[in-house]
Enzyme design. Structure first.
Site, PDB file in Angstrom:
ATOM      1  CE  LYS A  10      -2.006  -1.122   3.885  1.00 43.53           C
ATOM      2  NZ  LYS A  10      -1.280  -2.389   4.147  1.00 43.53           N
ATOM      3  NE  ARG A  12      -4.494  -1.500   9.831  1.00 42.52           N
ATOM      4  CZ  ARG A  12      -3.467  -0.996   9.161  1.00 42.52           C
ATOM      5  NH1 ARG A  12      -3.539   0.205   8.635  1.00 42.52           N
ATOM      6  NH2 ARG A  12      -2.367  -1.697   9.021  1.00 42.52           N
ATOM      7  NE  ARG A  17       6.023  -0.328  10.481  1.00 41.63           N
ATOM      8  CZ  ARG A  17       4.889  -0.377   9.800  1.00 41.63           C
ATOM      9  NH1 ARG A  17       4.782   0.222   8.638  1.00 41.63           N
ATOM     10  NH2 ARG A  17       3.862  -1.030  10.279  1.00 41.63           N
ATOM     11  NE  ARG A  29       7.317  -2.465   6.498  1.00 42.38           N
ATOM     12  CZ  ARG A  29       5.998  -2.315   6.590  1.00 42.38           C
ATOM     13  NH1 ARG A  29       5.296  -1.824   5.576  1.00 42.38           N
ATOM     14  NH2 ARG A  29       5.367  -2.676   7.680  1.00 42.38           N
ATOM     15  NE  ARG A  45       1.871  -5.087  11.348  1.00 41.87           N
ATOM     16  CZ  ARG A  45       3.009  -5.001  10.671  1.00 41.87           C
ATOM     17  NH1 ARG A  45       4.103  -5.613  11.109  1.00 41.87           N
ATOM     18  NH2 ARG A  45       3.058  -4.319   9.556  1.00 41.87           N
TER      19      ARG A  45
HETATM   20  P1  ADP Z   1       2.228  -1.898   3.215  1.00 43.51           P
HETATM   21  O1  ADP Z   1       2.213  -0.394   3.236  1.00 43.51           O
HETATM   22  O2  ADP Z   1       1.039  -2.478   2.510  1.00 43.51           O
HETATM   23  O3  ADP Z   1       2.444  -2.510   4.561  1.00 43.51           O
HETATM   24  P2  ADP Z   1       4.837  -1.602   1.877  1.00 43.51           P
HETATM   25  O4  ADP Z   1       4.581  -0.749   0.698  1.00 43.51           O
HETATM   26  O5  ADP Z   1       5.530  -1.015   3.048  1.00 43.51           O
HETATM   27  O6  ADP Z   1       3.481  -2.333   2.327  1.00 43.51           O
HETATM   28  O7  ADP Z   1       5.685  -2.880   1.371  1.00 43.51           O
HETATM   29  C1  ADP Z   1       6.154  -3.876   2.287  1.00 43.51           C
HETATM   30  C2  ADP Z   1       7.576  -4.311   1.881  1.00 43.51           C
HETATM   31  O8  ADP Z   1       7.511  -5.033   0.648  1.00 43.51           O
HETATM   32  C3  ADP Z   1       8.545  -3.175   1.653  1.00 43.51           C
HETATM   33  O9  ADP Z   1       9.822  -3.606   2.085  1.00 43.51           O
HETATM   34  C4  ADP Z   1       8.531  -2.951   0.127  1.00 43.51           C
HETATM   35  O10 ADP Z   1       9.775  -2.477  -0.349  1.00 43.51           O
HETATM   36  C5  ADP Z   1       8.249  -4.370  -0.388  1.00 43.51           C
HETATM   37  N1  ADP Z   1       7.388  -4.400  -1.579  1.00 43.51           N
HETATM   38  C6  ADP Z   1       6.377  -3.564  -1.907  1.00 43.51           C
HETATM   39  N2  ADP Z   1       5.785  -3.935  -3.074  1.00 43.51           N
HETATM   40  C7  ADP Z   1       6.446  -5.054  -3.481  1.00 43.51           C
HETATM   41  C8  ADP Z   1       6.313  -5.924  -4.621  1.00 43.51           C
HETATM   42  N3  ADP Z   1       5.376  -5.720  -5.563  1.00 43.51           N
HETATM   43  N4  ADP Z   1       7.172  -6.973  -4.717  1.00 43.51           N
HETATM   44  C9  ADP Z   1       8.113  -7.186  -3.764  1.00 43.51           C
HETATM   45  N5  ADP Z   1       8.279  -6.403  -2.672  1.00 43.51           N
HETATM   46  C10 ADP Z   1       7.469  -5.350  -2.524  1.00 43.51           C
HETATM   47  P1  ADP Z   2       0.997  -2.018   7.680  1.00 39.62           P
HETATM   48  O1  ADP Z   2       2.347  -2.068   7.077  1.00 39.62           O
HETATM   49  O2  ADP Z   2       0.742  -3.126   8.657  1.00 39.62           O
HETATM   50  O3  ADP Z   2      -0.113  -1.867   6.710  1.00 39.62           O
HETATM   51  P2  ADP Z   2       0.523   0.569   9.013  1.00 39.62           P
HETATM   52  O4  ADP Z   2       1.706   1.445   9.026  1.00 39.62           O
HETATM   53  O5  ADP Z   2      -0.617   0.905   8.143  1.00 39.62           O
HETATM   54  O6  ADP Z   2       1.078  -0.886   8.732  1.00 39.62           O
HETATM   55  O7  ADP Z   2      -0.027   0.394  10.484  1.00 39.62           O
HETATM   56  C1  ADP Z   2       0.809   0.065  11.573  1.00 39.62           C
HETATM   57  C2  ADP Z   2      -0.020  -0.089  12.850  1.00 39.62           C
HETATM   58  O8  ADP Z   2      -0.661   1.163  13.155  1.00 39.62           O
HETATM   59  C3  ADP Z   2      -1.166  -1.095  12.777  1.00 39.62           C
HETATM   60  O9  ADP Z   2      -0.738  -2.410  13.055  1.00 39.62           O
HETATM   61  C4  ADP Z   2      -2.112  -0.543  13.846  1.00 39.62           C
HETATM   62  O10 ADP Z   2      -1.666  -0.866  15.142  1.00 39.62           O
HETATM   63  C5  ADP Z   2      -1.968   0.956  13.667  1.00 39.62           C
HETATM   64  N1  ADP Z   2      -2.946   1.499  12.685  1.00 39.62           N
HETATM   65  C6  ADP Z   2      -2.692   2.045  11.470  1.00 39.62           C
HETATM   66  N2  ADP Z   2      -3.827   2.434  10.862  1.00 39.62           N
HETATM   67  C7  ADP Z   2      -4.845   2.120  11.715  1.00 39.62           C
HETATM   68  C8  ADP Z   2      -6.257   2.244  11.658  1.00 39.62           C
HETATM   69  N3  ADP Z   2      -6.889   2.778  10.592  1.00 39.62           N
HETATM   70  N4  ADP Z   2      -6.972   1.795  12.722  1.00 39.62           N
HETATM   71  C9  ADP Z   2      -6.378   1.268  13.800  1.00 39.62           C
HETATM   72  N5  ADP Z   2      -5.063   1.108  13.913  1.00 39.62           N
HETATM   73  C10 ADP Z   2      -4.279   1.533  12.893  1.00 39.62           C
END
Ligand code: ADP
Ligand code: ADP
Ligand code: ZN
Length: 215
Positions: A13, A88, A160, A127, A171
């Protein structure tokens, strides 16, 4: 344009949101980033959120909903916005519907990025994030030019606190239970667009472009 990026932790995302920000010139609103900033600044809200985040649980609705409401009222959201990680839970989606109604706006697309669980764990354990500019890397799939250093701003990359295998599994379980029902919620409103998220970041980007247009 108002977009939501929906998907399990590690689906990409944040990675895709950053690309959309550049193309559509809309702000990315990441509740995870906003919460981590509050934790870093040691605000009262941040202290409350931290324990939940470290346990892989959702932060209470009242906190995140108030945060998003305030953020959406800022000027840069006038042309539209990209929500990343919010809503969420169905309760949050209902609150968002109300906010949008008050603003006289609607949603254009809910992009559901779909990736199998085994792949999510690999993505999250590798990551690396830049605390200074928010850029994301992966030790194997998207390594920085110099190990441990952000390509964009030279910041020191971090792992993280919640990207450990045990918390990752938790999660993902929370996602299945509380967030995945949102797909039905938005599907019944004609807004859900399923995006196959297992390809390379570029391939996923192309699938998203087909939905939102190149802009
Ligand atoms: P989210 O915000 O949904 O948690 P991230 O964008 O942070 O996901 O991506 C999670 C990890 O996977 C990061 O280390 C990112 O560099 C990697 N990543 C993102 N998209 C891809 C993909 N299409 N293929 C492989 N790795 C990816
Ligand atoms: P991810 O890579 O898991 O998609 P985020 O950075 O979006 O991670 O979220 C990290 C953490 O922040 C979640 O596991 C949760 O604890 C909290 N969080 C983020 N967005 C929300 C939301 N909309 N509602 C509740 N908790 C949230
Ligand atoms: Zn950086």
């Amino acid at each position: 344009m108002q977009l939501i990026l929906l998907g399990p932790p590690g689906a990409g995302k944040g990675t895709q949101a950053k690309k959309l920000v550049d193309k559509l010139r809309l702000p990315q609103i990441s509740t995870g980033d906003l919460l981590r900033a509050a934790v870093r600044d040691q605000t009262e809200l941040g202290m409350k959120a931290k324990a939940k985040m470290d346990a892989g649980q959702l932060v209470p609705d009242d906190i995140v909903i108030a945060m998003v409401r305030e953020r959406l009222q800022q000027d840069d959201c006038r042309p539209g916005f990209i929500l990343d990680g919010f809503p969420r839970a169905v309760s949050q989606a209902e609150a968002l519907d109300k906010m949008l109604e008050d603003m006289g706006r609607g949603l254009d697309h809910v992009l559901s990025i779909e990736v199998p669980e085994a792949e999510l764990v690999k993505r999250l354990t590798g990551r690396r994030s830049c605390p200074d500019c928010g850029a994301m890397f992966h030790v194997e799939f998207n390594p920085p030019r110099q190990e441990g250093i952000c390509d964009k701003c030279g910041g020191k990359l971090i792992i993280r606190d919640d990207d450990k295998e045990e918390t990752i599994r938790q999660r993902i379980a929370v996602y299945r239970e509380q967030t995945e029902p949102l797909k039905g919620y938005y599907e019944s409103r004609g807004l859900l667009r399923r995006i196959a998220g297992s390809g390379t970041p570029r391939q996923v980007e192309a699938l998203i472009d087909e939905v939102v247009g190149k802009a």
